[in-house]
Design a protein around this motif. Structure first.
Motif, PDB file in Angstrom:
ATOM      1  N   LEU A 100       5.574   0.285   0.175  1.00 36.99           N
ATOM      2  CA  LEU A 100       4.224  -0.350   0.402  1.00 36.99           C
ATOM      3  C   LEU A 100       3.281   0.176  -0.850  1.00 36.99           C
ATOM      4  O   LEU A 100       2.457  -0.572  -1.490  1.00 36.99           O
ATOM      5  CB  LEU A 100       3.636  -0.141   1.559  1.00 36.99           C
ATOM      6  N   LEU A 101       3.513   1.752  -0.966  1.00 37.45           N
ATOM      7  CA  LEU A 101       2.514   2.333  -2.123  1.00 37.45           C
ATOM      8  C   LEU A 101       2.910   1.793  -3.445  1.00 37.45           C
ATOM      9  O   LEU A 101       2.032   1.443  -4.210  1.00 37.45           O
ATOM     10  CB  LEU A 101       2.511   3.558  -1.941  1.00 37.45           C
ATOM     11  N   GLY A 106       1.536  -0.766  -8.282  1.00 41.08           N
ATOM     12  CA  GLY A 106       1.909  -1.838  -9.205  1.00 41.08           C
ATOM     13  C   GLY A 106       1.200  -2.640  -9.430  1.00 41.08           C
ATOM     14  O   GLY A 106       1.120  -3.352 -10.618  1.00 41.08           O
ATOM     15  N   HIS A 107       0.453  -3.427  -8.598  1.00 40.40           N
ATOM     16  CA  HIS A 107      -0.375  -4.353  -8.542  1.00 40.40           C
ATOM     17  C   HIS A 107      -1.879  -3.846  -8.888  1.00 40.40           C
ATOM     18  O   HIS A 107      -2.828  -4.832  -8.886  1.00 40.40           O
ATOM     19  CB  HIS A 107      -0.558  -5.205  -7.317  1.00 40.40           C
ATOM     20  N   GLY A 108      -1.935  -2.588  -9.018  1.00 43.10           N
ATOM     21  CA  GLY A 108      -3.222  -2.237  -9.431  1.00 43.10           C
ATOM     22  C   GLY A 108      -4.264  -1.996  -8.525  1.00 43.10           C
ATOM     23  O   GLY A 108      -5.673  -1.947  -8.768  1.00 43.10           O
ATOM     24  N   VAL A 109      -3.750  -1.926  -6.985  1.00 43.71           N
ATOM     25  CA  VAL A 109      -4.878  -2.016  -5.909  1.00 43.71           C
ATOM     26  C   VAL A 109      -5.634  -0.739  -6.129  1.00 43.71           C
ATOM     27  O   VAL A 109      -5.164   0.138  -5.791  1.00 43.71           O
ATOM     28  CB  VAL A 109      -4.023  -2.124  -4.594  1.00 43.71           C
ATOM     29  N   ALA A 112      -5.313   2.408  -2.829  1.00 41.47           N
ATOM     30  CA  ALA A 112      -3.961   2.061  -2.513  1.00 41.47           C
ATOM     31  C   ALA A 112      -3.460   2.845  -1.284  1.00 41.47           C
ATOM     32  O   ALA A 112      -2.883   2.094  -0.247  1.00 41.47           O
ATOM     33  CB  ALA A 112      -2.924   2.290  -3.535  1.00 41.47           C
ATOM     34  N   ASP A 113      -3.966   3.904  -1.265  1.00 39.82           N
ATOM     35  CA  ASP A 113      -3.582   4.911   0.009  1.00 39.82           C
ATOM     36  C   ASP A 113      -4.328   4.187   1.298  1.00 39.82           C
ATOM     37  O   ASP A 113      -3.366   3.778   2.303  1.00 39.82           O
ATOM     38  CB  ASP A 113      -3.918   6.074  -0.076  1.00 39.82           C
ATOM     39  N   GLU A 114      -5.201   3.955   1.331  1.00 40.33           N
ATOM     40  CA  GLU A 114      -6.079   3.194   2.213  1.00 40.33           C
ATOM     41  C   GLU A 114      -5.460   1.930   2.687  1.00 40.33           C
ATOM     42  O   GLU A 114      -5.266   1.474   3.813  1.00 40.33           O
ATOM     43  CB  GLU A 114      -7.580   3.149   2.111  1.00 40.33           C
ATOM     44  N   PHE A 150       1.043  -8.088   2.325  1.00 37.28           N
ATOM     45  CA  PHE A 150      -0.375  -8.050   2.363  1.00 37.28           C
ATOM     46  C   PHE A 150      -1.025  -6.914   1.799  1.00 37.28           C
ATOM     47  O   PHE A 150      -2.342  -6.441   1.891  1.00 37.28           O
ATOM     48  CB  PHE A 150      -0.697  -7.985   3.952  1.00 37.28           C
ATOM     49  N   VAL A 151      -0.207  -5.811   1.232  1.00 40.87           N
ATOM     50  CA  VAL A 151      -0.899  -4.685   0.501  1.00 40.87           C
ATOM     51  C   VAL A 151      -1.134  -4.931  -0.853  1.00 40.87           C
ATOM     52  O   VAL A 151      -1.607  -4.090  -1.795  1.00 40.87           O
ATOM     53  CB  VAL A 151       0.043  -3.572   0.432  1.00 40.87           C
ATOM     54  N   ARG A 152      -0.878  -6.326  -1.466  1.00 40.85           N
ATOM     55  CA  ARG A 152      -1.238  -6.610  -2.795  1.00 40.85           C
ATOM     56  C   ARG A 152      -2.090  -8.086  -2.926  1.00 40.85           C
ATOM     57  O   ARG A 152      -1.956  -8.778  -1.909  1.00 40.85           O
ATOM     58  CB  ARG A 152       0.245  -6.907  -3.416  1.00 40.85           C
ATOM     59  N   PRO A 153      -2.777  -8.151  -3.955  1.00 44.06           N
ATOM     60  CA  PRO A 153      -3.182  -9.433  -4.067  1.00 44.06           C
ATOM     61  C   PRO A 153      -2.524 -10.594  -4.483  1.00 44.06           C
ATOM     62  O   PRO A 153      -1.427 -10.417  -4.929  1.00 44.06           O
ATOM     63  CB  PRO A 153      -4.166  -9.299  -5.273  1.00 44.06           C
TER      64      PRO A 153
END
Lengths: 227, 505
Positions: A100-101, A106-109, A112-114, A150-153
């Motif tokens: 997930l991280l 990789g998507h520049g979120v 990201a940790d939160e 859901f962890v990425r746009p």
């Protein structure tokens, strides 16, 4: 003809080895809406979804995403479209949280940790987040694959029977989550056999069949599922 | 329903009934079986004669050459290292596959029966013993035939017999460990032994002179044979006594691995075979957070680094791959024959390339993982070449530099690394085997060309990239022009490899 949808499908024929598995599909999916896909086992739902996201070449017809022909090899397409199909495979050496991280980073979120921590909790993976995929149950691996979506746009989310292998509570929770994201502007195309899931998420439903693929209301689709 | 426990079949009875039912439907007669055995023995004889002749010619070639100044290791030691390498490989293989396992049919139909498990599994134990015997003969023969001094026929027979007895003893000991669920350490230990066996002589041979020359055991042959026979018999008896304690779940899991491995071996799918034989991955002590990852390509690199960092087995492969060319260059006789050093270079760097190919192979098996990042398909493959390039520059530079004893050789090795890094991703992302292509007639029968082309995909460009280094070995020097050509050639091959690596949709 004016293009109205984020995803435009025109006279799409899908199948293998030049043999169509169902009738041609024509449908437009507007941004911020959800299209359900139903049909009996073997009707061709998964084949339709795989062709929509460019994993299978169409036998005929066209699929356009955001006005351009679909090409899943392009970075822009991968940035905008997230899929959870029947191939929830993982790197055997990376834990669930690490998958997930890496996806989020990789998507520049930002944060990201939160974001990952929230999704891990949302999908009930808190206690198993640091386990390797091989140590997870089939249902937990499914949750992990969904959490990764859901962890990425994304602008378009394509899901093949997302309710599969999930318990009843998780199904309801996932349906509510997707419905909320659709209300926030996400576009979703998903195949399902679950009437409750379908009626919670879908605004319209594509019925995949040998004779004709038609678009009906969720109410009509639920009635067809109960037949 | 009532059943009479006294009428239940024993384990041996179940096996016998199954064997009889199978035999009744089989169309293999004793005559056909005898013919097959005779054919196999004839082929084995021809192979022994060919290998024996080749090694004999090589010995004469080596004897005719002047001793290379930089060699410090006795040939006997390198022969022993080769024996240890193959023995470690066989032991690791046996421990990974059981050694006793249950085929899917056995697990489904036999294990739930109330019959004694020891009797049920005796056939599996015997089959494992046969596999070990064949493996021992196959690996011992070349090692014995390649001994620095020409072996006599009795010496070859004794060497092979000793290998067979040791293999049977190893099977027995491994089964006992399997029954106690203690085989987890065997494959890592075998890998560690193999690594130390290759690296230590290479290092010592480079910084000094190796004083000890291995020789045969100083006991009479009958005593030695007696000890080995007793050892093998005791181990197998102990193994037979504990097979009843083997758990059904573990037998089924190992049987599934055997099933996939056998199918992969028969279909020549080496990538799938590697997956089936892969060592189990242990959960990491801590989860990484990768705060430095800002770009999609960095996510690919981070994942690849984690995959490699978590496998000591692959670190061992890298160490062996680095040390093998050095070992060959430092060995008396071998070091003076550029062709043999070149073979060691190709073998060693192939081992390193295979070790570094795990992320590409995993990504090929899990294409959804590649699609999850906002990176084009070709860019993912390019990113996946970064870690192998960095690692192989180190491996090839150290390996060639130490083997050639000079920075020019190190530079030539480093220049060759991009070709091997390209080979890593080309091999990992190679398409599935295609058996439908045209076939080529050969003395051994029809050869499907498309299968052969796919099998060597990856390795082919690595070997091509090594050609300048082989030219350097033949010249005994590294001219500047050769260095420049090697770098350009290697980069071109790397480009071809990465750009033609096929991804799975």
């Amino acid at each position: 003809m004016a293009k109205t949808g984020l995803l435009e499908v025109h006279d799409l024929s899908v199948g293998y080895g030049g043999e169509p598995v169902c009738a041609p599909v024509t449908v437009a999916v507007a941004a911020g809406t959800a299209l359900g896909v139903i049909g009996p086992n073997g009707a061709g739902k998964s084949t339709v979804l795989q062709t929509l996201v460019g994993l299978l070449p169409p036998i005929g017809g066209t699929v356009e995403f955001d006005g351009r022909p679909v090409d899943e090899r392009e970075a822009a397409f991968r940035r905008d479209v997230v899929t959870v199909l029947d191939d929830d495979a993982f790197f055997p050496s990376l834990t669930g949280a690490e998958h997930l991280l890496l996806t989020a980073r990789g998507h520049g979120v930002a944060d990201a940790d939160e974001v990952v921590a929230e999704e891990v909790e949302e999908f009930g993976l808190t206690e198993r987040a640091h386990a390797l995929p091989s140590a997870l149950s089939s249902g937990q691996r499914r949750r992990l694959a969904l959490a990764a979506a859901f962890v990425r746009p994304a602008r378009l989310m394509v899901l093949d029977e997302p309710e599969r292998r999930l318990d009843a509570q998780m199904r309801r929770q996932l349906a509510a989550r997707i419905a909320a994201d659709v209300a926030d502007g996400l576009t979703v195309v998903f195949a399902s056999h679950d009437a409750e899931f379908l009626s919670t998420v879908a605004r319209r439903v594509l019925v995949v069949d040998d004779d004709a693929c038609t678009v009906v209301s969720p109410k009509a689709a639920v009635a067809m599922l109960h037949e | 329903m009532h059943a009479d426990p006294t009428r239940e079949l024993t384990g041996a009875g179940v096996r016998r009934a199954t064997r009889q039912a199978t035999a009744a439907r089989a169309d293999t007669s004793w005559l056909t079986l005898g013919g097959d055995v005779l054919s196999a023995l004839t082929v084995a004889g021809v192979v022994v004669a060919v290998f024996g002749g080749a090694f004999s010619a090589l010995r004469e070639r080596i004897a005719a050459r002047p001793e290379a100044a930089a060699t410090h290791l006795p040939g006997e030691l390198t022969a022993l290292v080769a024996a240890l390498l193959v023995a470690a490989g066989v032991v690791a293989l046996l421990s990974r596959l059981g050694p006793v396992s249950a085929t899917p049919a056995t697990a489904a139909w036999w294990l739930p029966l109330p019959a004694d498990r020891r009797g049920l599994l005796r056939g599996e134990l015997v089959r494992t013993c046969w596999v070990a015997v064949v493996a021992a003969v196959v690996v011992a023969l070349p090692v014995v035939l390649a001994a620095p001094t020409a072996p006599t026929v009795p010496e070859v027979a004794v060497g092979v017999l000793a290998a067979v007895l040791l293999a049977l003893a190893a099977v027995g000991v491994l089964v006992v460990l399997q029954a106690r669920e203690l085989t987890g350490w065997v494959a890592p230990a075998a890998g560690a032994v193999a690594t130390v066996a290759v690296v230590v002589p290479a290092v010592v041979g480079t910084i000094g002179t190796w004083g000890w020359v291995p020789s045969g055991p100083g006991v009479p042959l009958p005593v030695l044979a007696g000890v080995l026979v007793a050892l093998a018999a005791a181990a197998l008896l102990a193994a037979d006594r504990v097979t009843g304690r083997l758990r059904a779940g573990a037998l089924r899991d190992r049987g599934a691995a055997v099933f996939v491995a056998s199918a992969s071996a028969l279909s020549l799918d080496t990538r799938e075979l590697g997956r089936a034989m892969g060592t189990p991955v242990h959960p990491p002590r801590r989860t990484r957070t990768w705060a430095w990852v800002r770009q999609p390509w960095q996510a690919v690199v981070a994942g690849d680094l984690a995959v490699l960092a978590r496998s000591p087995w692959r670190w061992g492969q890298l160490a062996i791959g680095t040390a093998l060319p050095v070992l060959a260059a430092r060995t008396d006789g071998l070091g003076g024959v550029p062709a043999l050093v070149a073979v060691a270079v190709v073998v060693g760097w192939s081992i390193a390339a295979v070790a570094l190919g795990e992320p590409s192979r995993s990504a090929h098996a899990a294409p959804a993982a590649d699609r999850a990042l906002p990176l084009g398909a070709k860019d993912v493959v390019r990113a996946r070449a970064i870690v192998p390039t960095a690692a192989l520059v180190l491996v090839c530079a150290v390996s060639a530099g130490v083997a050639g004893l000079g920075w020019q050789w190190a530079a030539l090795g480093a220049a060759t690394a991009p070709a091997w890094a390209g080979a890593v991703v080309r091999g990992g992302y190679r398409p599935e085997l295609d058996w439908s292509g045209p076939v080529l007639s050969s003395p051994m029968g029809a050869v499907p060309t498309s299968v052969t082309v796919t099998l060597v995909r990856g390795l082919d460009l690595g070997i091509l990239g090594t050609v300048p280094l082989i030219i350097g070995l033949l010249l005994g020097d590294v001219p500047d022009l050769l260095l420049a050509v090697a770098l350009g050639w290697s980069l071109l091959l790397a480009l071809i490899s990465v750009e033609t690596a096929q991804k799975k949709a």
